[in-house]
Design a protein around this motif. Structure first.
Motif, PDB file in Angstrom:
ATOM      1  N   THR A  49       0.891  -1.219  -0.055  1.00  0.00           N
ATOM      2  CA  THR A  49       0.098  -0.058  -0.032  1.00  0.00           C
ATOM      3  C   THR A  49       0.687   1.456  -0.054  1.00  0.00           C
ATOM      4  OG1 THR A  49      -1.905  -1.130   1.049  1.00  0.00           O
ATOM      5  CG2 THR A  49      -1.729   1.295   1.431  1.00  0.00           C
ATOM      6  N   TRP A  50       1.917   1.521   0.957  1.00  0.00           N
ATOM      7  CA  TRP A  50       2.437   2.429   1.205  1.00  0.00           C
ATOM      8  C   TRP A  50       3.632   2.881  -0.022  1.00  0.00           C
ATOM      9  CZ3 TRP A  50       1.225   6.771   3.645  1.00  0.00           C
ATOM     10  CH2 TRP A  50       0.466   6.513   4.673  1.00  0.00           C
ATOM     11  N   SER A  51       3.852   1.619  -0.721  1.00  0.00           N
ATOM     12  CA  SER A  51       4.711   1.513  -1.808  1.00  0.00           C
ATOM     13  C   SER A  51       3.964   2.033  -2.953  1.00  0.00           C
ATOM     14  CB  SER A  51       5.346   0.072  -2.185  1.00  0.00           C
ATOM     15  OG  SER A  51       6.275   0.242  -3.231  1.00  0.00           O
ATOM     16  N   PHE A  52       2.835   1.647  -3.056  1.00  0.00           N
ATOM     17  CA  PHE A  52       2.077   2.257  -4.413  1.00  0.00           C
ATOM     18  C   PHE A  52       1.895   3.756  -4.021  1.00  0.00           C
ATOM     19  CE2 PHE A  52      -1.962   3.135  -6.411  1.00  0.00           C
ATOM     20  CZ  PHE A  52      -1.845   2.563  -7.625  1.00  0.00           C
ATOM     21  N   VAL A  53       1.414   4.220  -2.722  1.00  0.00           N
ATOM     22  CA  VAL A  53       1.320   5.661  -2.513  1.00  0.00           C
ATOM     23  C   VAL A  53       2.557   6.432  -2.857  1.00  0.00           C
ATOM     24  CG1 VAL A  53       0.870   7.301  -0.827  1.00  0.00           C
ATOM     25  CG2 VAL A  53      -0.437   5.177  -0.976  1.00  0.00           C
ATOM     26  N   ALA A  54       3.734   5.719  -2.347  1.00  0.00           N
ATOM     27  CA  ALA A  54       5.116   6.737  -2.449  1.00  0.00           C
ATOM     28  C   ALA A  54       5.246   6.874  -3.942  1.00  0.00           C
ATOM     29  CB  ALA A  54       5.867   5.920  -1.614  1.00  0.00           C
ATOM     30  N   ASN A  55       5.123   5.670  -4.643  1.00  0.00           N
ATOM     31  CA  ASN A  55       5.543   5.595  -6.068  1.00  0.00           C
ATOM     32  C   ASN A  55       4.488   6.381  -6.884  1.00  0.00           C
ATOM     33  OD1 ASN A  55       6.121   4.575  -8.890  1.00  0.00           O
ATOM     34  ND2 ASN A  55       4.006   3.543  -8.692  1.00  0.00           N
ATOM     35  N   PHE A  56       3.181   6.570  -6.555  1.00  0.00           N
ATOM     36  CA  PHE A  56       2.327   7.423  -7.296  1.00  0.00           C
ATOM     37  C   PHE A  56       2.376   8.906  -7.095  1.00  0.00           C
ATOM     38  CE2 PHE A  56      -1.939   8.851  -8.488  1.00  0.00           C
ATOM     39  CZ  PHE A  56      -2.556   7.975  -9.035  1.00  0.00           C
ATOM     40  N   VAL A  57       3.098   9.234  -5.973  1.00  0.00           N
ATOM     41  CA  VAL A  57       3.480  10.718  -5.950  1.00  0.00           C
ATOM     42  C   VAL A  57       4.547  11.078  -6.010  1.00  0.00           C
ATOM     43  CG1 VAL A  57       3.215  12.388  -4.225  1.00  0.00           C
ATOM     44  CG2 VAL A  57       1.548  10.654  -4.035  1.00  0.00           C
ATOM     45  N   SER A  58       4.785  12.028  -7.030  1.00  0.00           N
ATOM     46  CA  SER A  58       5.994  12.575  -7.810  1.00  0.00           C
ATOM     47  C   SER A  58       6.262  13.899  -7.693  1.00  0.00           C
ATOM     48  CB  SER A  58       6.099  11.850  -9.238  1.00  0.00           C
ATOM     49  OG  SER A  58       4.966  12.695  -9.888  1.00  0.00           O
ATOM     50  N   ALA A  59       7.475  14.193  -8.398  1.00  0.00           N
ATOM     51  CA  ALA A  59       7.582  15.670  -8.581  1.00  0.00           C
ATOM     52  C   ALA A  59       6.324  16.322  -9.142  1.00  0.00           C
ATOM     53  CB  ALA A  59       8.901  15.662  -9.323  1.00  0.00           C
ATOM     54  N   VAL A  60       5.783  15.764 -10.059  1.00  0.00           N
ATOM     55  CA  VAL A  60       4.600  16.226 -10.866  1.00  0.00           C
ATOM     56  C   VAL A  60       3.594  16.716  -9.743  1.00  0.00           C
ATOM     57  CG1 VAL A  60       2.955  15.805 -12.394  1.00  0.00           C
ATOM     58  CG2 VAL A  60       5.184  14.960 -12.809  1.00  0.00           C
ATOM     59  N   SER A  61       3.177  15.627  -8.805  1.00  0.00           N
ATOM     60  CA  SER A  61       2.121  15.651  -7.826  1.00  0.00           C
ATOM     61  C   SER A  61       2.516  16.783  -6.774  1.00  0.00           C
ATOM     62  CB  SER A  61       2.112  14.557  -7.169  1.00  0.00           C
ATOM     63  OG  SER A  61       1.780  13.313  -8.062  1.00  0.00           O
ATOM     64  N   VAL A  62       3.711  16.856  -6.456  1.00  0.00           N
ATOM     65  CA  VAL A  62       4.258  18.024  -5.519  1.00  0.00           C
ATOM     66  C   VAL A  62       4.281  19.474  -6.119  1.00  0.00           C
ATOM     67  CG1 VAL A  62       5.516  18.786  -3.366  1.00  0.00           C
ATOM     68  CG2 VAL A  62       4.742  16.260  -3.799  1.00  0.00           C
ATOM     69  N   ILE A  63       5.532  19.359  -6.934  1.00  0.00           N
ATOM     70  CA  ILE A  63       5.980  20.735  -7.658  1.00  0.00           C
ATOM     71  C   ILE A  63       4.990  21.123  -8.650  1.00  0.00           C
ATOM     72  CG2 ILE A  63       7.771  21.732  -8.544  1.00  0.00           C
ATOM     73  CD1 ILE A  63       9.911  20.139  -6.948  1.00  0.00           C
ATOM     74  N   GLY A  64       4.945  20.081  -9.551  1.00  0.00           N
ATOM     75  CA  GLY A  64       4.206  20.329 -10.696  1.00  0.00           C
ATOM     76  C   GLY A  64       2.526  20.848 -10.565  1.00  0.00           C
ATOM     77  N   PHE A  65       1.864  19.970  -9.539  1.00  0.00           N
ATOM     78  CA  PHE A  65       0.530  20.308  -9.336  1.00  0.00           C
ATOM     79  C   PHE A  65       0.575  21.473  -8.639  1.00  0.00           C
ATOM     80  CE2 PHE A  65      -1.321  15.693  -9.679  1.00  0.00           C
ATOM     81  CZ  PHE A  65      -1.195  15.576 -10.859  1.00  0.00           C
ATOM     82  N   ILE A  66       1.368  21.877  -7.663  1.00  0.00           N
ATOM     83  CA  ILE A  66       1.153  23.082  -6.814  1.00  0.00           C
ATOM     84  C   ILE A  66       1.416  24.395  -7.830  1.00  0.00           C
ATOM     85  CG2 ILE A  66       2.282  24.635  -5.390  1.00  0.00           C
ATOM     86  CD1 ILE A  66       2.496  22.217  -3.247  1.00  0.00           C
ATOM     87  N   GLY A  67       2.442  24.034  -8.721  1.00  0.00           N
ATOM     88  CA  GLY A  67       2.668  25.254  -9.951  1.00  0.00           C
ATOM     89  C   GLY A  67       1.573  25.160 -10.679  1.00  0.00           C
ATOM     90  N   ALA A  68       0.917  24.070 -11.116  1.00  0.00           N
ATOM     91  CA  ALA A  68      -0.406  24.183 -11.990  1.00  0.00           C
ATOM     92  C   ALA A  68      -1.589  24.914 -11.210  1.00  0.00           C
ATOM     93  CB  ALA A  68      -0.799  22.632 -12.365  1.00  0.00           C
ATOM     94  N   VAL A  69      -1.676  24.942 -10.068  1.00  0.00           N
ATOM     95  CA  VAL A  69      -2.705  25.582  -9.054  1.00  0.00           C
ATOM     96  C   VAL A  69      -2.339  27.130  -8.933  1.00  0.00           C
ATOM     97  CG1 VAL A  69      -3.650  25.941  -6.887  1.00  0.00           C
ATOM     98  CG2 VAL A  69      -3.395  23.651  -7.914  1.00  0.00           C
TER      99      VAL A  69
END
Length: 479
Positions: A49-69
């Motif tokens: 479960t946590w391996s899937f979560v950690a693999n799912f969330v990336s630079a896109v999710s944190v830097i890229g998505f916040i940048g997109a917002v």
């Protein structure tokens, strides 16, 4: 030149040393190629479960998505994030069929449903292109963040990060990757929630953040950015990111690594809940970041720099360290997984096709060499990236979904579907999807629609023209 911040730089160095230590530990726990590739196919539910979560969330999710917002507002939830969550939910209902095949990689599944082993190197080549693009955007995100917070020049930092990731992944394989993911996933989710809590307290709460966000631009809080996104464009984006969940090599490898079907289903269900909470918090954090930067007159050069600037110029150092660790966890956990997948794809899906008698030691050696080569070339490309993080993310989503979503999963459920038609459909979807994405679409039709529609049409026509000229296919033909 930006002044070097010894506090943040020291934190980053300690983090890299811990990562390398885990890589060395993983090396001692890896005894054969299946351990290296798939955790010995014995991964338990919570680790998975946590391996899937950690693999799912990336630079896109944190830097890229916040940048997109920062650039477009909350509309990201309407298309990209909704597509990802919908895909994760849908995969839950298909995972038992995928796991019961007992195959290691996505090209293995394609070869099984088509009946043609040549599908393995063909699909593997497409997946290597996707994996390489993902590596580039991960390295861009990591290096941009660390350069901003430490003051070390970007062109140096990108090579430091790239080499550390390569060494760590080559040593430990999925054993060290998964255990690191377990730690990084919990750290990442907890740190983002804590960061959001700080920003809500600092800016006056959830309602105050949204009111100020809307004051900056009313389109920021509109689900379509007040018409900036059309209905057809939103649906196309949802389809594109929905499809990536089903077609990512690393997701299939993770499913194969679980010890049984029950574990595979449980880890997707639990991860889906965690990710839904995480992404909701992350998008609100993006709104809070925008409000904080704008109200304090903190200018940025690109939208990808929004979150790093918040860390260095707005929040206290104690909070900044927490955020840094969460972002580095997100980036590292996805980067090592993609590096690992490129090695598997090269050795298992391509090399072993041309060298069917290759032993485990030979395949393991090729896997590690491929990891080094793809890692170094992606690092070199990240020095001068071809676009923003979110641009690269969108491109590889179109590639995967156009090529694989319809033909492969139709083959899993449609007994007797023509194998040749599946192969032609994959090639058609990949060429037209990527071609129209590079050219900006065709007659206003999004590239995802063109790729997926063309793949579907070729699949149906090809089946009726070719099904009588070959044995009946389908992975589950014996059902």
């Amino acid at each position: 030149m930006t002044e070097v911040n010894p506090f943040y730089l020291g934190t980053f160095i300690v983090y890299l040393l811990i990562v390398l230590a885990i890589g060395i530990w993983g090396y001692t726990k890896t005894t054969d190629v299946i351990d290296f590739w798939a955790f010995g196919q014995n991964m338990g539910p919570w680790l998975a479960t946590w391996s899937f979560v950690a693999n799912f969330v990336s630079a896109v999710s944190v830097i890229g998505f916040i940048g997109a917002v920062y650039g477009e507002g909350y509309s990201l939830m309407t298309h990209t994030i909704f597509g990802l969550m919908l895909g994760t939910s849908a995969l839950y209902f298909a995972v038992d069929r995928v796991r019961n095949l007992d195959l290691l990689t996505f090209p293995d599944i394609i070869a099984s449903v088509t009946g043609y082993e040549i599908a393995r190197p063909i699909a593997g080549t497409v997946l290597l292109g996707n994996g390489w693009l993902y590596l580039v955007m991960q390295l861009v995100g990591a290096s941009l963040l660390v350069t901003t917070i430490t003051g070390v020049p970007y062109e140096y930092m990108v090579w430091v990060i790239g080499i550390v990731f390569i060494v760590y992944t080559v040593l430990g394989g999925l054993v060290s990757v998964t255990w690191t993911d377990f730690l990084q996933g919990t750290l990442m989710v907890g740190a983002v929630l804590l960061s959001l809590g700080y920003m809500m307290f600092d800016l006056g709460g959830f309602t105050a953040i949204n009111q100020q966000f809307a004051t900056l631009d009313s389109s920021y809080v509109h689900p379509t950015s007040e018409g900036a996104y059309t209905t057809i464009g939103i649906i196309a984006t949802i389809v594109a990111f929905f499809g990536t969940i089903f077609t990512e090599q690393n997701n299939i490898v993770r499913i194969a690594a679980t010890k049984d079907v029950k574990t595979a289903k449980l880890h997707l269900a639990a991860a889906g809940v965690i990710l839904a909470v995480f992404y909701s918090a992350l998008v609100i954090l993006g709104g809070a970041t925008t409000v904080a930067l704008e109200l304090n007159g903190l200018a940025i050069q690109t939208q990808d720099a929004a979150f790093p600037t918040l860390i260095t110029d707005y929040v206290p150092a104690s909070v900044g360290v927490i955020i840094i660790l969460s972002v580095m966890s997100a980036i590292l956990s996805t980067t090592d997984t993609r590096l690992h997948s490129t090695g598997i794809t090269t050795a298992h899906d391509i090399y072993s096709y041309f060298r069917p008698n290759a032993g485990d030691d030979s395949q393991l050696r090729v896997s590690r060499i491929a990891t080094i080569i793809f890692g170094l070339t992606a690092t070199a490309a990240a020095v001068n990236p071809p676009g923003t993080i979110i641009d690269l993310y969108n491109f590889r989503a179109v590639l995967l979904t156009s090529a694989f979503l319809i033909p492969v999963y139709a083959g899993l459920y449609w007994i007797g579907l023509s194998g040749r038609a599946i192969l032609l459909s994959i090639l058609t979807g990949a060429v037209l999807g990527v071609g129209t994405e590079l050219s900006g679409g065709l007659f206003g039709v999004p590239s995802t629609f063109i790729g997926v529609s063309a793949a579907t049409l070729v699949l149906l026509i090809g089946h009726f023209l070719l099904s009588g000229t070959e044995p009946k296919g389908g992975a589950m033909a014996g059902d």
